[in-house]
Design a protein around this motif. Structure first.
Motif, PDB file in Angstrom:
ATOM      1  N   SER A  14       0.824  -1.213   0.000  1.00 17.92           N
ATOM      2  CA  SER A  14       0.000   0.000   0.000  1.00 17.92           C
ATOM      3  C   SER A  14       0.857   1.263   0.000  1.00 17.92           C
ATOM      4  CB  SER A  14      -0.919   0.007   1.217  1.00 17.92           C
ATOM      5  OG  SER A  14      -0.169   0.279   2.396  1.00 17.92           O
ATOM      6  N   LYS A  15       0.239   2.344  -0.387  1.00 15.55           N
ATOM      7  CA  LYS A  15       0.921   3.638  -0.421  1.00 15.55           C
ATOM      8  C   LYS A  15       1.387   4.023   0.980  1.00 15.55           C
ATOM      9  CE  LYS A  15      -1.210   7.634  -1.832  1.00 15.55           C
ATOM     10  NZ  LYS A  15      -1.658   8.652  -2.802  1.00 15.55           N
ATOM     11  N   GLU A  16       0.566   3.763   1.991  1.00 12.80           N
ATOM     12  CA  GLU A  16       0.916   4.100   3.371  1.00 12.80           C
ATOM     13  C   GLU A  16       2.145   3.319   3.834  1.00 12.80           C
ATOM     14  OE1 GLU A  16      -2.994   5.436   2.384  1.00 12.80           O
ATOM     15  OE2 GLU A  16      -2.181   3.417   2.247  1.00 12.80           O
ATOM     16  N   GLU A  17       2.183   2.005   3.505  1.00 12.08           N
ATOM     17  CA  GLU A  17       3.335   1.174   3.889  1.00 12.08           C
ATOM     18  C   GLU A  17       4.606   1.628   3.156  1.00 12.08           C
ATOM     19  OE1 GLU A  17       2.076  -3.333   4.604  1.00 12.08           O
ATOM     20  OE2 GLU A  17       0.973  -2.436   2.921  1.00 12.08           O
ATOM     21  N   THR A  18       4.466   1.985   1.891  1.00 15.70           N
ATOM     22  CA  THR A  18       5.606   2.445   1.099  1.00 15.70           C
ATOM     23  C   THR A  18       6.131   3.763   1.647  1.00 15.70           C
ATOM     24  OG1 THR A  18       4.672   1.350  -0.855  1.00 15.70           O
ATOM     25  CG2 THR A  18       6.402   2.984  -1.240  1.00 15.70           C
ATOM     26  N   GLY A  92      27.988  20.744  -4.348  1.00 10.52           N
ATOM     27  CA  GLY A  92      26.677  20.473  -4.918  1.00 10.52           C
ATOM     28  C   GLY A  92      25.573  20.274  -3.897  1.00 10.52           C
ATOM     29  N   GLU A  93      24.379  20.203  -4.439  1.00 10.44           N
ATOM     30  CA  GLU A  93      23.177  19.955  -3.661  1.00 10.44           C
ATOM     31  C   GLU A  93      22.384  18.892  -4.419  1.00 10.44           C
ATOM     32  OE1 GLU A  93      19.616  22.670  -1.884  1.00 10.44           O
ATOM     33  OE2 GLU A  93      20.080  22.948  -4.009  1.00 10.44           O
ATOM     34  N   PHE A  94      21.908  17.905  -3.685  1.00 13.61           N
ATOM     35  CA  PHE A  94      21.190  16.796  -4.291  1.00 13.61           C
ATOM     36  C   PHE A  94      19.786  16.781  -3.706  1.00 13.61           C
ATOM     37  CE2 PHE A  94      25.669  16.098  -3.980  1.00 13.61           C
ATOM     38  CZ  PHE A  94      26.038  15.592  -5.216  1.00 13.61           C
ATOM     39  N   VAL A  95      18.763  16.850  -4.566  1.00 15.61           N
ATOM     40  CA  VAL A  95      17.378  16.860  -4.103  1.00 15.61           C
ATOM     41  C   VAL A  95      16.694  15.610  -4.640  1.00 15.61           C
ATOM     42  CG1 VAL A  95      15.189  18.124  -4.109  1.00 15.61           C
ATOM     43  CG2 VAL A  95      17.352  19.386  -4.064  1.00 15.61           C
ATOM     44  N   PHE A  96      16.054  14.881  -3.720  1.00 15.28           N
ATOM     45  CA  PHE A  96      15.368  13.640  -4.068  1.00 15.28           C
ATOM     46  C   PHE A  96      13.886  13.810  -3.741  1.00 15.28           C
ATOM     47  CE2 PHE A  96      19.708  12.675  -2.795  1.00 15.28           C
ATOM     48  CZ  PHE A  96      20.176  11.967  -3.889  1.00 15.28           C
ATOM     49  N   THR A  97      13.044  13.830  -4.770  1.00 17.91           N
ATOM     50  CA  THR A  97      11.603  13.978  -4.587  1.00 17.91           C
ATOM     51  C   THR A  97      10.940  12.641  -4.907  1.00 17.91           C
ATOM     52  OG1 THR A  97      11.708  16.311  -5.218  1.00 17.91           O
ATOM     53  CG2 THR A  97       9.535  15.254  -5.317  1.00 17.91           C
ATOM     54  N   TYR A  98      10.264  12.081  -3.909  1.00 16.58           N
ATOM     55  CA  TYR A  98       9.539  10.818  -4.081  1.00 16.58           C
ATOM     56  C   TYR A  98       8.065  11.137  -4.219  1.00 16.58           C
ATOM     57  CZ  TYR A  98      13.790   8.558  -2.356  1.00 16.58           C
ATOM     58  OH  TYR A  98      15.086   8.133  -2.184  1.00 16.58           O
ATOM     59  N   LEU A  99       7.446  10.722  -5.326  1.00 11.64           N
ATOM     60  CA  LEU A  99       6.016  10.905  -5.554  1.00 11.64           C
ATOM     61  C   LEU A  99       5.367   9.522  -5.541  1.00 11.64           C
ATOM     62  CD1 LEU A  99       6.284  13.464  -8.496  1.00 11.64           C
ATOM     63  CD2 LEU A  99       5.861  13.970  -6.078  1.00 11.64           C
ATOM     64  N   LEU A 100       4.324   9.353  -4.726  1.00 14.06           N
ATOM     65  CA  LEU A 100       3.659   8.063  -4.575  1.00 14.06           C
ATOM     66  C   LEU A 100       2.230   8.142  -5.079  1.00 14.06           C
ATOM     67  CD1 LEU A 100       5.840   8.434  -2.165  1.00 14.06           C
ATOM     68  CD2 LEU A 100       4.779   6.417  -1.246  1.00 14.06           C
ATOM     69  N   THR A 101       1.876   7.210  -5.968  1.00 16.83           N
ATOM     70  CA  THR A 101       0.495   7.084  -6.431  1.00 16.83           C
ATOM     71  C   THR A 101       0.110   5.622  -6.281  1.00 16.83           C
ATOM     72  OG1 THR A 101       1.250   6.774  -8.710  1.00 16.83           O
ATOM     73  CG2 THR A 101       0.603   9.005  -8.088  1.00 16.83           C
ATOM     74  N   SER A 102      -1.186   5.368  -6.037  1.00 19.26           N
ATOM     75  CA  SER A 102      -1.557   3.978  -5.816  1.00 19.26           C
ATOM     76  C   SER A 102      -2.817   3.579  -6.559  1.00 19.26           C
ATOM     77  CB  SER A 102      -1.748   3.699  -4.324  1.00 19.26           C
ATOM     78  OG  SER A 102      -2.843   4.450  -3.834  1.00 19.26           O
ATOM     79  N   THR A 103      -2.870   2.268  -6.812  1.00 21.58           N
ATOM     80  CA  THR A 103      -4.053   1.619  -7.349  1.00 21.58           C
ATOM     81  C   THR A 103      -4.205   0.360  -6.523  1.00 21.58           C
ATOM     82  OG1 THR A 103      -2.837   2.010  -9.417  1.00 21.58           O
ATOM     83  CG2 THR A 103      -5.108   1.299  -9.615  1.00 21.58           C
ATOM     84  N   GLY A 104      -5.238   0.324  -5.710  1.00 19.35           N
ATOM     85  CA  GLY A 104      -5.445  -0.850  -4.862  1.00 19.35           C
ATOM     86  C   GLY A 104      -4.293  -1.049  -3.906  1.00 19.35           C
ATOM     87  N   ASP A 105      -3.706  -2.257  -3.955  1.00 18.55           N
ATOM     88  CA  ASP A 105      -2.615  -2.599  -3.050  1.00 18.55           C
ATOM     89  C   ASP A 105      -1.250  -2.426  -3.712  1.00 18.55           C
ATOM     90  OD1 ASP A 105      -2.466  -3.159  -0.387  1.00 18.55           O
ATOM     91  OD2 ASP A 105      -2.231  -5.321  -0.640  1.00 18.55           O
ATOM     92  N   THR A 107       1.643   0.396  -5.322  1.00 17.95           N
ATOM     93  CA  THR A 107       2.070   1.791  -5.269  1.00 17.95           C
ATOM     94  C   THR A 107       3.162   2.046  -6.294  1.00 17.95           C
ATOM     95  OG1 THR A 107       1.623   1.811  -2.890  1.00 17.95           O
ATOM     96  CG2 THR A 107       2.968   3.602  -3.748  1.00 17.95           C
ATOM     97  N   GLU A 108       2.968   3.084  -7.089  1.00 13.01           N
ATOM     98  CA  GLU A 108       4.020   3.495  -8.011  1.00 13.01           C
ATOM     99  C   GLU A 108       4.821   4.607  -7.327  1.00 13.01           C
ATOM    100  OE1 GLU A 108       4.055   4.138 -12.599  1.00 13.01           O
ATOM    101  OE2 GLU A 108       3.677   6.093 -11.687  1.00 13.01           O
TER     102      GLU A 108
END
Length: 156
Positions: A14-18, A92-105, A107-108
């Protein structure tokens, strides 16, 4: 000008677990390759402004980098920043953006990586190294995915 890369993975949890897994620094030892240790600069659950020092063994040597939580939008988005000037990288500066989308169980997770603040030769080297950064981030995502999916199977 910044150097950008993207990594996408589908997690069978699930998105919450991820989301929780991405922020669980205590379990990182169980899945993060080459991790020597994580030293928190604060206590309690991670929040915007939380910082930690992450040390890994890379290319046979220990390398430490300093991370900060820039933005948290549970359970959809996590933005982490690594100040390269404080760590082994030295720039340098390193930026990591995690975007989470889900369908059922399922998560992308889309990781948008951005390397900023490189100039001169380091900028040129950064363009050459972006493939290595992407590969390292891909390995971390694969390891986290495997860890969370195994954890889900054993807890059910």
């Amino acid at each position: 000008m910044s150097i950008a890369f993207e990594v996408k993975r589908n997690f069978q949890v699930s998105k919450e677990e991820t989301y929780a897994g991405l922020l669980d620094l205590d379990s990182a030892r169980q899945w993060m390759q080459g991790l020597v240790g994580i030293e928190r600069m604060d206590e309690g659950p991670l929040h915007e402004g939380s910082e930690w020092k992450e040390t890994r063994k890379m290319f046979g040597k220990k390398a430490s980098e300093y991370f900060e939580v820039v933005e948290l939008k549970e359970p959809d988005k996590i933005v982490l920043r690594c100040d390269g000037t404080k760590g082994t990288t030295g720039k340098g500066e390193f930026v990591f953006t995690y975007l989470l989308t889900s369908t059922g169980d399922q998560t992308e997770v889309t990781l948008l990586g951005e390397i900023r603040g490189l100039t001169g030769i380091s900028k040129w080297l950064g363009k050459l190294m972006v493939g290595s950064f992407k590969k390292a981030c891909s390995k971390d995502m694969d390891s986290l995915k495997e860890y969370l999916e195994k954890k889900k199977v054993t807890s059910h």
